[in-house]
Design a protein around this motif. Structure first.
Motif, mmCIF file in Angstrom:
data_model
loop_
_atom_site.group_PDB
_atom_site.id
_atom_site.type_symbol
_atom_site.label_atom_id
_atom_site.label_comp_id
_atom_site.label_asym_id
_atom_site.label_seq_id
_atom_site.Cartn_x
_atom_site.Cartn_y
_atom_site.Cartn_z
ATOM 1 N N UNK A 141 0.971 -1.307 -0.436
ATOM 2 C CA UNK A 141 0.060 0.425 0.131
ATOM 3 C C UNK A 141 0.941 1.610 -0.268
ATOM 4 N N UNK A 144 1.568 2.133 -3.243
ATOM 5 C CA UNK A 144 0.635 2.459 -3.769
ATOM 6 C C UNK A 144 0.277 4.569 -3.874
ATOM 7 N N UNK A 145 0.744 4.576 -2.473
ATOM 8 C CA UNK A 145 1.104 6.164 -1.815
ATOM 9 C C UNK A 145 1.918 6.661 -2.971
ATOM 10 N N UNK A 180 -2.895 17.622 2.490
ATOM 11 C CA UNK A 180 -4.629 16.386 3.409
ATOM 12 C C UNK A 180 -4.104 15.321 3.020
ATOM 13 N N UNK A 181 -4.696 14.998 1.863
ATOM 14 C CA UNK A 181 -4.986 13.496 1.622
ATOM 15 C C UNK A 181 -3.539 12.800 1.679
ATOM 16 N N UNK A 184 -3.968 11.832 4.715
ATOM 17 C CA UNK A 184 -4.772 10.695 5.261
ATOM 18 C C UNK A 184 -4.506 9.721 5.189
ATOM 19 N N UNK A 185 -3.667 9.661 3.508
ATOM 20 C CA UNK A 185 -3.428 8.308 3.550
ATOM 21 C C UNK A 185 -2.548 7.933 4.209
ATOM 22 N N UNK A 188 -3.732 5.948 7.063
ATOM 23 C CA UNK A 188 -4.528 4.928 7.092
ATOM 24 C C UNK A 188 -3.478 2.938 6.751
ATOM 25 N N UNK A 189 -2.383 4.188 6.709
ATOM 26 C CA UNK A 189 -1.497 2.809 5.603
ATOM 27 C C UNK A 189 -1.075 2.216 7.651
ATOM 28 N N UNK A 191 -2.556 2.237 10.091
ATOM 29 C CA UNK A 191 -4.121 2.054 10.716
ATOM 30 C C UNK A 191 -4.068 0.564 10.035
ATOM 31 N N UNK B 119 -11.588 13.619 2.359
ATOM 32 C CA UNK B 119 -11.081 13.791 3.205
ATOM 33 C C UNK B 119 -11.867 14.249 4.228
ATOM 34 N N UNK B 138 -10.218 2.934 3.073
ATOM 35 C CA UNK B 138 -8.366 2.880 2.101
ATOM 36 C C UNK B 138 -8.572 3.069 1.006
ATOM 37 N N UNK B 142 -8.383 5.649 -1.563
ATOM 38 C CA UNK B 142 -6.914 6.278 -2.650
ATOM 39 C C UNK B 142 -7.961 6.249 -3.992
#
Lengths: 209, 463
Positions: A141, A144-145, A180-181, A184-185, A188-189, A191, B119, B138, B142
């Motif tokens: 993942x 992916x980011x 910010x996105x 956030x990504x 979540x990686x 988490x 967001x 996720x 994404x």
């Protein structure tokens, strides 16, 4: 001069195709950030402080410093294995990326661009495609980011090619949103790393019809 | 005024994070609704942009039951205070971001607010903190980020066309009035990227997948907002771009693009609605179908525009009512799987009646308002000589009606495999909002109030 930097930028794209370790990916992203600063600095039409500040923020601070450090801290915190684990061999990756570059240049050459720089345009389009290719061909993942960041870099070059004339407020809003996105990504990686032990796409197959 | 509104929403969102008691949550949501309605009233009074104002009114209408059911939901599930704070805070910010999408006047601003909805909604989807919700969040964040990045490429391509025409202003009124002067090639490319990026919000083919998972995993009040107001955001964004391109020589081409995407959306919805076992997923796919039908209306033109906007508006009422009711269902049975649950009429009569009326409304049977809009869409298809396509879409709709009927009647009347857990039956008061919403869907469709007709005519006169 801008063309030289763009060629360096293209080389980093080829390098990302054969890189094995995640930290190499991050270092490449840092280099891309610095190169983009150079390109944007040369392209600046008028030297006022707000434009300069904006470019400086976007490239050197966000792209080359904050985001790479953030990604490194995620990798360390989640003890993600250092290999990138692509689905395809490196040689095939390199081949596909080369084909994408050649295709973008041929495609861009055949379009009537008016007075715009074809090289900029071709580099931008190929970067977007390479980013999307990184997203679909890598298992983790976090990669992916990184692929998403490559796509964003491509969009940045495209906005230089187009001569983006949006008002300052819109530009900074866009910049803030992207930043910010990515945060956030990243969160979540983290988490996913806590819940699934490993954070790769094969863990994410519970929701289906 | 807009800046004041966003500042207040931002402050409220921050204030929710520091609340300690559920009574302050009630006051906080009350304040938010007052602010939201004050802003809506101001926009109605300003009477600047009919499309944005109409959908803002819908959002403000739906925000009332959404806030109420959210509070009930949080209370029933006894979530920790920190998670409740986060939920209400992001719900407020999410509504603010969606209002921004409706009212944004500049192509870049629309983009910013669309990205903001991603967001702000991620913590709503992640509310349950389970492995499934994590996966859904996720995927949602994404896929949305990548799609919205793609639509930004569209903005850049469009800006090539704009600067080529010698314009410097990226606001919608300017672009629409100068649409004929824009370079067709760049306009086409820009439209393609913008459209495919925004389909992630509207829930159309090709990017519909992430939204379905999100609506499945989000708590039902939040899922209701995701399935209605957020889809409307995508629809508004697409409609605004479409209004530009339709005035250009490439308009006919854009209509074809919309038609292909719309028909494929209906087909995919039909396929997955037969397969899926979860009720919330079923409703999510039904949303794909309805937005698809509305997009067919857009592609047809003429009466189709009127029908499309009316369809989206009425669909918002019906779909949110069904989602709110499924909140009670999932609370009672602790499951929303078709195989596990049933006999709902005996368990909860008033709720069962909501599902029954909701079924007739969502499948567009009279007296549902959707019947009016759907028949207008089919009428516009006949006018445009798309008879074969209309037959295909109608066959697909038959499949959809069958699978909805099988699921909802199964839930109402069949005997469940699982024991019904012994929990307190929800009071009738929790179903009232759904009766009101379904009533609105029938009333606005069959006998539209003057105000609605005025807005709709203003919107289609802008095309």
């Amino acid at each position: 001069m801008a063309d030289v930097l763009l060629v360096v930028f293209l080389i980093t794209l080829l390098y990302i195709g054969i890189a094995n370790r995640l930290f190499t990916y991050i270092n490449i992203l840092t280099i891309q950030g610095i190169v983009l600063f150079g390109v944007a600095y040369i392209q600046l039409h008028e030297m006022n402080w707000s434009n300069l500040l904006f470019v400086l923020m976007e490239t050197l601070i966000f792209k080359a410093a904050v985001i790479p450090l953030f990604l490194k801290s995620i990798i360390r915190k989640n003890k993600i294995t250092r290999e990138a684990e692509p689905f395809v061999p490196n040689f095939v990756s390199l081949l596909i990326i080369t084909l994408l570059l050649v295709g973008s240049f041929l495609g861009a050459g055949s379009i009537d661009m008016g007075d715009r720089d074809v090289v900029f345009f071709a580099v931008a389009v190929s970067t977007v495609f390479v980013g999307l290719f990184i997203i679909i061909s890598r298992k983790k993942l976090i990669t992916h980011v990184m692929g998403y960041l490559v796509v964003e870099n491509g969009i940045f070059v495209l906005s230089l090619a187009v001569g983006n004339e949006m008002p300052m407020m819109v530009n900074s809003g866009i910049l803030l949103d992207i930043f910010v996105s990515i945060l956030v990504l990243g969160i979540f990686v983290n988490k996913i790393g806590d819940v699934f032990k490993e954070s790769d796409v094969e863990q994410l197959s519970r929701l289906r019809d | 005024m807009m800046i004041v509104y966003f500042a207040v929403v931002l402050l409220l969102g921050g204030a929710f994070m520091f609340m300690r008691r559920s009574c302050s949550h009630r006051i906080g949501t009350g304040v938010f609704l007052v602010v939201q309605w004050a802003f809506t009233a101001h926009e109605i009074w300003r009477n600047d942009d009919a499309l944005g104002t109409l959908f803002l009114v819908i959002l403000s209408l739906l925000a009332i039951p959404a806030c109420y059911h959210s509070l009930v939901y949080l209370e029933k599930n006894n979530a920790p205070m920190r998670i409740r704070n986060l939920y209400l805070s992001t719900l407020t910010l999410f509504c603010g971001a969606m209002s921004g999408v409706y009212l944004a006047n500049h192509i870049g601003m629309t983009w910013i607010f669309i990205e903001l909805t991603t967001i702000t909604s991620c913590m709503l989807i992640y509310h349950h903190r389970s492995a499934e919700s994590l996966e859904a969040t996720w995927k949602y964040v994404f896929v949305c980020s990548v799609s919205v990045a793609i639509s930004f490429i569209g903005v850049l391509f469009l800006s090539i066309a704009v600067t080529k025409a010698g314009l410097e202003d990226f606001t919608y009124p300017t672009l629409t009035s100068h649409a004929a002067e824009l370079d067709p090639f760049w306009l086409k490319v820009g439209f393609l990227f913008l459209f495919s990026g925004y389909t992630v919000k509207a829930g159309l083919f090709p990017m519909f997948t992430a939204g379905v998972d999100a609506k499945d995993q989000a708590p039902t009040p939040a899922a209701a907002m995701l399935a209605t107001c957020l889809c409307n955001c995508g629809f508004v964004a697409i409609f605004r771009i479409f209004r530009i391109i339709i005035r250009n020589e490439t308009g006919a081409w854009a209509q074809k693009v919309l038609l292909i995407s719309a028909v494929l959306s209906v087909a995919i919805a039909a396929y997955y609605m037969v397969r899926t076992k979860g009720y919330k997923r079923l409703l999510a796919y039904s949303g794909v179908e309805h937005i698809g039908l509305a997009t067919i209306g857009l592609a047809m033109g003429g009466t189709g525009y009127y029908a499309a906007v009316l369809h989206v508006v009425l669909h918002s009422f019906v779909k949110s009512a069904l989602f709110f009711q499924f909140g009670q269902v999932s609370y009672l049975y602790k499951s929303v799987n078709r195989r596990d649950i049933g006999n709902y009429f005996r368990v909860n009569v008033w709720g069962g009646l909501v599902l029954l009326i909701g079924f007739f409304c969502i499948t567009a049977m009279p007296p549902s308002g959707l019947f009016v809009s759907e028949s207008l869409i089919f009428l516009s298809m006949i006018r445009q000589q798309h008879i074969a396509l209309m037959v295909i879409v109608m066959l697909l709709l038959t499949v959809i009606i069958w699978s909805l009927g099988r699921s909802i009647f199964g839930l109402l009347f069949s005997f469940p495999r699982m024991e019904i857990p012994d929990v307190k039956r929800p009071p009738v008061a929790e179903s009232v909002s759904q009766y009101v919403l379904l009533g609105l869907a029938i009333w606005w469709g069959v006998y539209p109030p003057d105000m609605l007709v005025r807005y709709l005519t203003a919107i289609i006169s802008g095309v």
